[in-house]
Design a protein around this motif. Structure first.
Motif, mmCIF file in Angstrom:
data_model
loop_
_atom_site.group_PDB
_atom_site.id
_atom_site.type_symbol
_atom_site.label_atom_id
_atom_site.label_comp_id
_atom_site.label_asym_id
_atom_site.label_seq_id
_atom_site.Cartn_x
_atom_site.Cartn_y
_atom_site.Cartn_z
ATOM 1 N N LYS A 276 6.149 15.723 -5.612
ATOM 2 C CA LYS A 276 6.092 14.518 -6.250
ATOM 3 C C LYS A 276 5.503 13.508 -5.338
ATOM 4 N N ILE A 277 4.258 12.985 -5.520
ATOM 5 C CA ILE A 277 3.744 11.875 -4.728
ATOM 6 C C ILE A 277 4.139 10.421 -5.314
ATOM 7 N N ILE A 278 5.071 9.767 -4.586
ATOM 8 C CA ILE A 278 5.599 8.378 -5.080
ATOM 9 C C ILE A 278 4.625 7.458 -4.918
ATOM 10 N N GLU A 279 3.929 7.113 -3.757
ATOM 11 C CA GLU A 279 2.831 6.215 -3.277
ATOM 12 C C GLU A 279 1.684 6.804 -2.493
ATOM 13 N N LEU A 280 0.707 6.321 -2.527
ATOM 14 C CA LEU A 280 -0.446 6.849 -1.613
ATOM 15 C C LEU A 280 -0.846 5.409 -0.893
ATOM 16 N N ASN A 281 -0.845 5.380 0.339
ATOM 17 C CA ASN A 281 -1.241 4.223 1.050
ATOM 18 C C ASN A 281 -2.636 4.256 1.827
ATOM 19 N N GLY A 282 -3.274 3.295 2.249
ATOM 20 C CA GLY A 282 -4.559 3.398 2.947
ATOM 21 C C GLY A 282 -4.519 3.061 4.362
ATOM 22 N N THR A 283 -5.211 2.199 4.691
ATOM 23 C CA THR A 283 -5.441 1.764 6.260
ATOM 24 C C THR A 283 -4.152 0.963 6.676
ATOM 25 N N ASN A 284 -3.408 0.206 5.603
ATOM 26 C CA ASN A 284 -2.192 -0.299 5.997
ATOM 27 C C ASN A 284 -1.016 0.722 6.394
ATOM 28 N N SER A 285 -1.298 1.834 6.245
ATOM 29 C CA SER A 285 -0.261 3.192 6.825
ATOM 30 C C SER A 285 -0.024 3.086 8.145
ATOM 31 N N GLU A 286 1.350 3.302 8.490
ATOM 32 C CA GLU A 286 1.653 3.623 9.701
ATOM 33 C C GLU A 286 1.939 5.149 9.967
ATOM 34 N N PRO A 287 1.785 5.747 11.077
ATOM 35 C CA PRO A 287 2.372 7.067 11.615
ATOM 36 C C PRO A 287 4.012 6.879 11.704
ATOM 37 N N ALA A 288 4.559 6.882 10.479
ATOM 38 C CA ALA A 288 5.999 6.338 10.811
ATOM 39 C C ALA A 288 6.986 7.207 11.406
ATOM 40 N N HIS A 289 6.629 8.457 11.940
ATOM 41 C CA HIS A 289 7.375 9.178 12.743
ATOM 42 C C HIS A 289 7.821 8.593 13.930
ATOM 43 N N ILE A 290 7.060 7.541 14.252
ATOM 44 C CA ILE A 290 7.139 6.890 15.707
ATOM 45 C C ILE A 290 8.286 5.885 15.703
ATOM 46 N N TYR A 291 8.717 5.909 14.541
ATOM 47 C CA TYR A 291 10.015 5.137 14.434
ATOM 48 C C TYR A 291 11.488 5.936 14.450
ATOM 49 N N ASP A 292 11.354 7.108 14.927
ATOM 50 C CA ASP A 292 12.321 7.856 15.178
ATOM 51 C C ASP A 292 13.093 7.306 16.259
ATOM 52 N N PRO A 293 14.395 7.114 16.273
ATOM 53 C CA PRO A 293 15.006 6.321 17.220
ATOM 54 C C PRO A 293 15.135 6.947 18.560
ATOM 55 N N ASP A 294 14.644 8.160 18.832
ATOM 56 C CA ASP A 294 14.601 8.759 19.973
ATOM 57 C C ASP A 294 13.190 8.753 20.401
ATOM 58 N N TYR A 295 12.129 8.046 19.883
ATOM 59 C CA TYR A 295 10.764 8.376 20.253
ATOM 60 C C TYR A 295 10.636 6.954 21.158
ATOM 61 N N SER A 296 10.021 7.454 22.230
ATOM 62 C CA SER A 296 9.520 6.454 23.268
ATOM 63 C C SER A 296 8.509 5.360 22.716
ATOM 64 N N ILE A 297 8.603 4.280 23.273
ATOM 65 C CA ILE A 297 7.681 3.288 22.915
ATOM 66 C C ILE A 297 6.213 3.552 23.343
ATOM 67 N N PHE A 298 6.266 4.329 24.444
ATOM 68 C CA PHE A 298 4.887 4.431 25.099
ATOM 69 C C PHE A 298 4.263 5.820 24.251
ATOM 70 N N LYS A 299 4.922 6.634 23.974
ATOM 71 C CA LYS A 299 4.312 7.578 23.026
ATOM 72 C C LYS A 299 3.900 6.835 21.608
ATOM 73 N N ALA A 300 4.657 5.829 21.089
ATOM 74 C CA ALA A 300 4.470 5.187 20.047
ATOM 75 C C ALA A 300 3.042 4.449 19.848
ATOM 76 N N TYR A 301 2.704 3.767 21.283
ATOM 77 C CA TYR A 301 1.530 3.054 21.090
ATOM 78 C C TYR A 301 0.486 3.925 21.417
ATOM 79 N N LYS A 302 0.700 5.181 21.843
ATOM 80 C CA LYS A 302 -0.243 6.101 22.149
ATOM 81 C C LYS A 302 -0.623 6.688 20.671
#
Length: 346
Positions: A276-302
């Motif tokens: 069930k797709i609740i929402e569909l976002n466009g170019t405002n979308s973020e690859p939100a997996h980068i906000y995992d607390p263990d994700y490094s900021i350098f990988k996030a910017y990449k």
């Protein structure tokens, strides 16, 4: 022993809590470079030609959802501003669903104004604070909530999934000693929601919660509602790409963005059922997996730079097909209107 910081300090050590403009400031230069290369500061509007401003802001959620095969979306409808609960109940009956429901602004972002409503009395209270058109949906009680980032190219037809975020809802667990309210205050992710949660759980606030008892405090899977985002990129495979290739097939003029969805199990996900797709976002979308607390900021910017480049490359292919970016003056005017409307509705 892991050191524990007060929230006002902890948020500065974890970029997932940083204000949007601070986090994106280091990649501003790259955005200017892409705009100059494209010859347009509004090049991104050509990425998703069938979405307003390419899906950067001001998205009509109901319009986008109606483009998706109904078997993949919750039952729902648009409620025009000013409509009372009687009118909404009639539409709920016509669409064959009942409480609980989810109400959200039809044009809105980041979970602002989204509420799970359990009764007509709650609905009446909610409507007193609303000034915009609302998207009313049945509440989908599936176990797993994900954000899946799918893209495709209009000419080369290359496609793929570049991000999967798993969502862990805001919860507290009893220990047989602490009061409900104390457990909430100890949870760093609830810090900005204390007054809201105290009102919502007024009857439980001073109760001691037995060991083994867990409460899901928030049923809405947004980061600013206390949801923890976890890296789910290990779920990406050809089966998953094939599922979203099929889902996206009828979406004319849509090439880039994130599907926010619920599913009963991972087996169902790979089989393309009970989604069930609740929402569909466009170019405002973020690859939100980068906000995992263990994700490094350098990988996030990449990852951010990779997705900025995807927006650019897809927009360039669309321009070869005759799609023209929106005039920058129109986009700029739209941005100002969007910011002003958000401030007046807060």
């Amino acid at each position: 022993m892991k050191m524990k910081f007060p929230f006002f300090l902890s948020k500065w050590f974890h970029f997932e809590y940083w204000p949007f403009w601070i986090f994106y400031l280091p990649v501003l230069g790259y955005g200017v470079y892409l705009a100059l290369k494209a010859g347009s500061f509004a090049y991104f509007t050509a990425t998703n030609p069938n979405m307003k401003f390419g899906g950067a802001f001001g998205i009509d959620k109901m319009k986008i959802l109606t483009m998706i095969d109904k078997k993949y979306t919750p039952k729902g409808f648009l409620s025009k501003k000013g409509e009372n609960s009687t009118g909404i109940l009639e539409k709920m009956e016509n669409h064959e669903f009942d409480f609980p429901i989810v109400c959200k602004p039809n044009v809105g972002e980041r979970g602002i104004g989204v509420e799970k409503i359990d009764s007509i009395s709650d609905l009446d209270l909610f409507l007193q604070t609303q000034k915009d058109d609302l998207l009313i949906q049945e509440f989908v009680d599936y176990r797993i909530e994900l954000g899946i980032f799918y893209h495709r190219f209009p000419i080369s037809l290359n496609d793929g999934i570049t991000s999967v975020v798993r969502k862990e809802f805001l919860r507290i667990s009893g220990n047989g000693k602490s009061k409900f309210g104390d457990l909430v205050k100890e949870n760093v992710r609830a810090n900005n929601r204390i007054s809201y949660l105290k009102k919502k759980y007024k009857s439980k606030w001073n109760q001691i919660i037995p060991s083994g008892i867990t409460y899901k405090l928030e049923p809405i899977g947004n980061h600013n509602r206390g949801t923890k985002f976890l890296d789910g990129t290990e779920l990406i495979n050809e089966e998953l790409v094939a599922v979203f290739r099929k889902i996206a097939e009828p979406l004319t003029g849509y090439y880039y963005g994130r599907f926010d969805l619920k599913v009963n199990s991972l087996d169902d996900l790979y089989e393309g059922k009970n989604i069930k797709i609740i929402e569909l976002n466009g170019t405002n979308s973020e690859p939100a997996h980068i906000y995992d607390p263990d994700y490094s900021i350098f990988k996030a910017y990449k990852e951010i730079i990779k997705h900025m480049r995807l927006i650019f490359d897809i927009s360039q292919e669309n321009r070869k097909l005759g799609v023209k970016p929106e005039a920058f003056r129109i986009v700029f005017k739209g941005v100002l209107q969007h910011i002003f409307s958000r401030k007046t509705n807060v």
